[in-house]
Design an enzyme around this catalytic site. Structure first.
Site, PDB file in Angstrom:
ATOM      1  N   ARG A  58     -40.356  22.328  34.869  1.00 23.10           N
ATOM      2  CA  ARG A  58     -39.107  23.037  34.588  1.00 23.10           C
ATOM      3  C   ARG A  58     -38.585  23.753  35.827  1.00 23.10           C
ATOM      4  NH1 ARG A  58     -38.642  27.650  32.015  1.00 23.10           N
ATOM      5  NH2 ARG A  58     -40.653  27.431  30.972  1.00 23.10           N
ATOM      6  N   TYR A 111     -12.058  17.602  32.020  1.00 21.23           N
ATOM      7  CA  TYR A 111     -12.915  16.804  31.139  1.00 21.23           C
ATOM      8  C   TYR A 111     -13.053  17.483  29.766  1.00 21.23           C
ATOM      9  CZ  TYR A 111     -16.969  14.225  29.474  1.00 21.23           C
ATOM     10  OH  TYR A 111     -17.822  13.456  28.721  1.00 21.23           O
ATOM     11  N   ASP A 183     -15.599  19.508  39.491  1.00 25.91           N
ATOM     12  CA  ASP A 183     -16.185  18.322  38.872  1.00 25.91           C
ATOM     13  C   ASP A 183     -15.703  17.136  39.702  1.00 25.91           C
ATOM     14  OD1 ASP A 183     -16.743  16.080  37.330  1.00 25.91           O
ATOM     15  OD2 ASP A 183     -16.387  17.120  35.427  1.00 25.91           O
ATOM     16  N   LYS A 208     -22.370   8.444  35.759  1.00 31.29           N
ATOM     17  CA  LYS A 208     -21.282   7.592  36.228  1.00 31.29           C
ATOM     18  C   LYS A 208     -21.661   6.918  37.552  1.00 31.29           C
ATOM     19  CE  LYS A 208     -19.576   9.426  32.541  1.00 31.29           C
ATOM     20  NZ  LYS A 208     -18.749  10.620  32.511  1.00 31.29           N
TER      21      LYS A 208
HETATM   22  C1  LIG Z   1     -18.813  11.868  31.843  1.00 36.18           C
HETATM   23  C2  LIG Z   1     -18.212  13.059  32.477  1.00 36.18           C
HETATM   24  C3  LIG Z   1     -18.763  14.343  32.305  1.00 36.18           C
HETATM   25  C4  LIG Z   1     -19.939  14.605  31.387  1.00 36.18           C
HETATM   26  O1  LIG Z   1     -21.096  13.987  31.821  1.00 36.18           O
HETATM   27  P1  LIG Z   1     -22.309  13.579  30.832  1.00 36.18           P
HETATM   28  O2  LIG Z   1     -23.276  12.939  31.756  1.00 36.18           O
HETATM   29  O3  LIG Z   1     -21.735  12.652  29.796  1.00 36.18           O
HETATM   30  O4  LIG Z   1     -22.794  14.848  30.227  1.00 36.18           O
HETATM   31  C5  LIG Z   1     -18.173  15.390  32.971  1.00 36.18           C
HETATM   32  N1  LIG Z   1     -17.084  15.217  33.756  1.00 36.18           N
HETATM   33  C6  LIG Z   1     -16.532  14.013  33.946  1.00 36.18           C
HETATM   34  C7  LIG Z   1     -15.319  13.889  34.816  1.00 36.18           C
HETATM   35  C8  LIG Z   1     -17.056  12.895  33.313  1.00 36.18           C
HETATM   36  O5  LIG Z   1     -16.481  11.702  33.477  1.00 36.18           O
END
Ligand SMILES: *Cc1c(COP(=O)(O)O)cnc(C)c1O
Length: 395
Positions: A58, A111, A183, A208
């Site tokens: 952790r 998002y 992000d 992604k």
């Molecule tokens: C998919 C996504 C997230 C969330 O990510 P997870 O891995 O599904 O928790 C956050 N921001 C953007 C721009 C995304 O495309």
């Protein structure tokens, strides 16, 4: 005079930050949640290393730490933290920087999961937030309050791919005494470097482009040691820790990330260019097109192309867009982005369903918008698929 050449992106991706190191070519996948020591001193030494130490998973773990180190080297950040999902990374950052009574300025539309997090924080933690229109940065300054502690950015923005000047936004946030988070999922850490543009922390859904194969869920936060110290504290406290196998899979994926991202981005640009000339398409959203309102700023701050994501409006509205997506074969109907597989989805039925037709109108999202994440398949196969799907629209 010593002339140390800075290794290129592809070399750093393949070899990681320790070029020339001998031993295993691939980072050992360690299946151990805890570690043993000969002395208390040894144990404390590992504990004090935080995420870089091997004391208890952790806090830190060798396979996770190796992945974090390679990720950091790719973006050019001092350090990185891995999470079991993108939302794990974003929520840990918000938990790290916000106290009850604090206010957040956040770009809109961000998002959906981040919107849900802000709503959760408002109802349960006493956070407050104001959304600012990503298309109108000149209106942002008025949104800051004396208790604003966090400016949260996202550029480009799904699905209209609006971009704004990140360096300018980071400066504004700092002038207002805020921590600036971004992000950076859509561009990826090699497609855009927000830390170099002045942001404090860049956040990712590693599900992604970082993972890149639609086979794992993960997240990451990058920044200086000082900026990430509170995020590490939140991660250890709430416990969203990646598992060793996912970390290992990510490390493996990073070796081909420059090739994958460059190929996906090139396919996206080609598809956007061809869609723009198609008679069945009303409008194309891609920052790589000179006609996109954000083209100039995107060209300045995005590297390796303009990202894998594009949107196009099918003539005939939501029903026609649904017909197109249903007719696609090579491009699969699914809700992710940045993978080697091309995916299509319908904003009005998925990511932007909740906000309703009025909300979509305000955000500039046409009802007939199809979002495509370009993968690395042969461009002619992707184009043939889109052409036959557009031809399938009735009437
Ligand atoms: C998919 C996504 C997230 C969330 O990510 P997870 O891995 O599904 O928790 C956050 N921001 C953007 C721009 C995304 O495309």
């Amino acid at each position: 005079m010593k002339s140390e050449r800075e290794p290129g992106l592809e070399t750093r991706a393949v070899h990681g930050p320790h070029i020339g190191a001998s031993g295993a070519m691939s980072t050992p996948l360690v299946h151990s949640a805890t570690f043993s020591f000969d002395s208390l001193d040894d144990m404390v030494a590992q504990q004090n290393l935080g995420s870089a130490g091997s004391f208890y998973q952790r806090n830190g773990h060798p396979t996770i730490a190796a992945t974090e180190e390679r990720l950091a080297a790719l973006e050019g950040s001092e350090t990185a933290l891995l999470f079991p999902s993108g939302m794990g990374a974003i929520s840990s950052a918000f938990l790290a920087y916000l106290k009850s009574g604090d206010h957040v300025v956040c770009v809109d539309p961000c998002y959906g999961g981040t919107q849900a997090l802000l709503q959760w924080g408002k109802e349960r933690f006493g956070w407050d937030h104001t959304f600012v229109d990503s298309r109108q940065p000149d209106t942002w300054e008025a949104a800051f309050k004396p208790n604003t502690r966090l400016l949260h950015l996202e550029s480009p923005i799904n699905p209209t791919l609006v971009c704004f000047d990140i360096a300018w936004a980071a400066q504004l946030g700092h002038a207002k005494g805020c921590v600036v988070t971004i992000d950076n999922t859509i561009a990826s850490p090699i497609g855009q470097q927000p830390l170099a543009l002045g942001c404090d922390v860049s956040l990712y859904s590693a599900t992604k482009s970082i993972g890149g194969h639609s086979d794992l869920l993960a997240g990451a936060a990058m920044g200086s040691r000082a900026a990430l110290a509170p995020v590490f504290h939140a991660r250890s406290t709430f416990g969203p820790i990646a598992d060793a196998t996912s970390a290992w899979m990510i490390e493996r994926s990073l070796k081909t990330m420059p090739m994958r991202v460059a190929a996906g981005n090139a396919n996206a640009l080609e598809l956007a260019t061809r869609l723009k000339a198609h008679a069945g398409v009303a409008q194309v959203f891609y920052p790589g097109l000179p006609s996109h309102p954000s083209h100039a700023i995107a060209a300045k701050q995005m590297k390796l192309g303009f990202g894998p994501l594009l949107g196009f409006e099918v003539k005939g509205g939501a029903e026609a867009a649904l017909q197109v997506v249903n007719a696609l074969r090579v491009i699969r109907h699914g809700a992710s982005l940045g993978g080697v597989e091309s995916l299509a989805s319908l904003a009005a039925f998925t990511s932007h369903k909740m906000i309703g037709p009025e909300g979509r109108k305000r955000a500039g999202i046409p009802e007939g918008l199809v979002r495509v994440s370009a993968g690395v398949e042969s461009i002619e196969d992707l184009w043939a698929d889109l052409e036959q799907a557009l031809a399938a629209v009735r009437g």
